[in-house]
Enzyme design. Sequence first.
Site, PDB file in Angstrom:
ATOM      1  N   CYS A  34     113.962  25.116  49.362  1.00 10.62           N
ATOM      2  CA  CYS A  34     112.602  25.646  47.406  1.00 10.62           C
ATOM      3  C   CYS A  34     111.755  26.584  47.778  1.00 10.62           C
ATOM      4  CB  CYS A  34     112.401  25.126  47.054  1.00 10.62           C
ATOM      5  SG  CYS A  34     112.195  24.419  44.727  1.00 10.62           S
TER       6      CYS A  34
ATOM      7  N   HIS B 259     121.923  14.379  61.757  1.00  6.99           N
ATOM      8  CA  HIS B 259     121.923  13.418  62.703  1.00  6.99           C
ATOM      9  C   HIS B 259     123.258  13.309  63.639  1.00  6.99           C
ATOM     10  CE1 HIS B 259     119.741  11.573  59.370  1.00  6.99           C
ATOM     11  NE2 HIS B 259     120.450  11.933  58.157  1.00  6.99           N
TER      12      HIS B 259
ATOM     13  N   SER C  60     112.532  20.597  50.059  1.00  6.09           N
ATOM     14  CA  SER C  60     111.889  21.587  51.254  1.00  6.09           C
ATOM     15  C   SER C  60     112.859  20.962  52.495  1.00  6.09           C
ATOM     16  CB  SER C  60     111.451  22.182  51.071  1.00  6.09           C
ATOM     17  OG  SER C  60     111.805  23.842  49.723  1.00  6.09           O
TER      18      SER C  60
END
Length: 269
Positions: free
Chosen positions: A145, A122, A117
């Site tokens: 998750c 970026h 997780s």
Amino acid sequence: MEIKGIKKLQLYGFNNLTKTLSFNMYDICYAKTLEHRQDYIKYIDEEYNAERLTVILTEVANIIGATILNIAKQDYEPQGASVTMLIAEDKVDQKPDGTSEHDELKSDAVVAHLDKSHITVHTYPESHPDQGVSTFRADIDVSTCGQISPLKALNYLIKSFCSDICIIDYRVRGFTRDINGKKFYIDHKINSIQNYIAKDMKDMYQMIDTNVYQDNIFHTKMILKEFDLDNYLFGTAKKELLPGEKKKIKQRLKKEMLEIFSGRNIPKV
């Protein structure tokens, strides 16, 4: 936003389905001079520096109901920034001294958990060397998750980056078992990412889907419907341009946007 589940599964152990929402967000503009292009890059670097990106990702974690375990952030030279945030589904238990068990995580342990997780961003500001078209791209991944869902942060992320174009992927990987041992490869109902986009936002964009239902892969591309040249000029007002310039700049911008949206270059005619 409510994510509709498949009946309320009674699970055997932990829900280890991995749900990943990935974005390419694009902002397009025209900067007439070299100075304007440099100022645009500087503006983007200030507007979306690592500190601001951390604030955005922190709100994403809050929206999806995740606990932040670790944050790594970096501004780059000459431009761009990135933030990586490790998250968990469960609340972190506090120790008597005010710390948590996750405070003891070493850097290698943090990296080892990144396939579970995490939230990352970026940024890539850049400009065309001679035609004045400048673009800002932000790549974002929200991977969870467990029962928490990245789809809850969908609308917030689109709004946060004032996107002209969004390329969105959503995929559910792995499987989880119910108490009888039966495997489930998805635990919620979905036939399109568009189902989770707010109506007022959908009205603003033209959207195309490419979905692979049997593999739980969903892909949506979005591009703004309306085009007002004033909204795409940086350092120059529309009234300062000659009619011929306006036409040429508009053609360049629309070509750039169409190429990004379609994922292919358009040949010169």
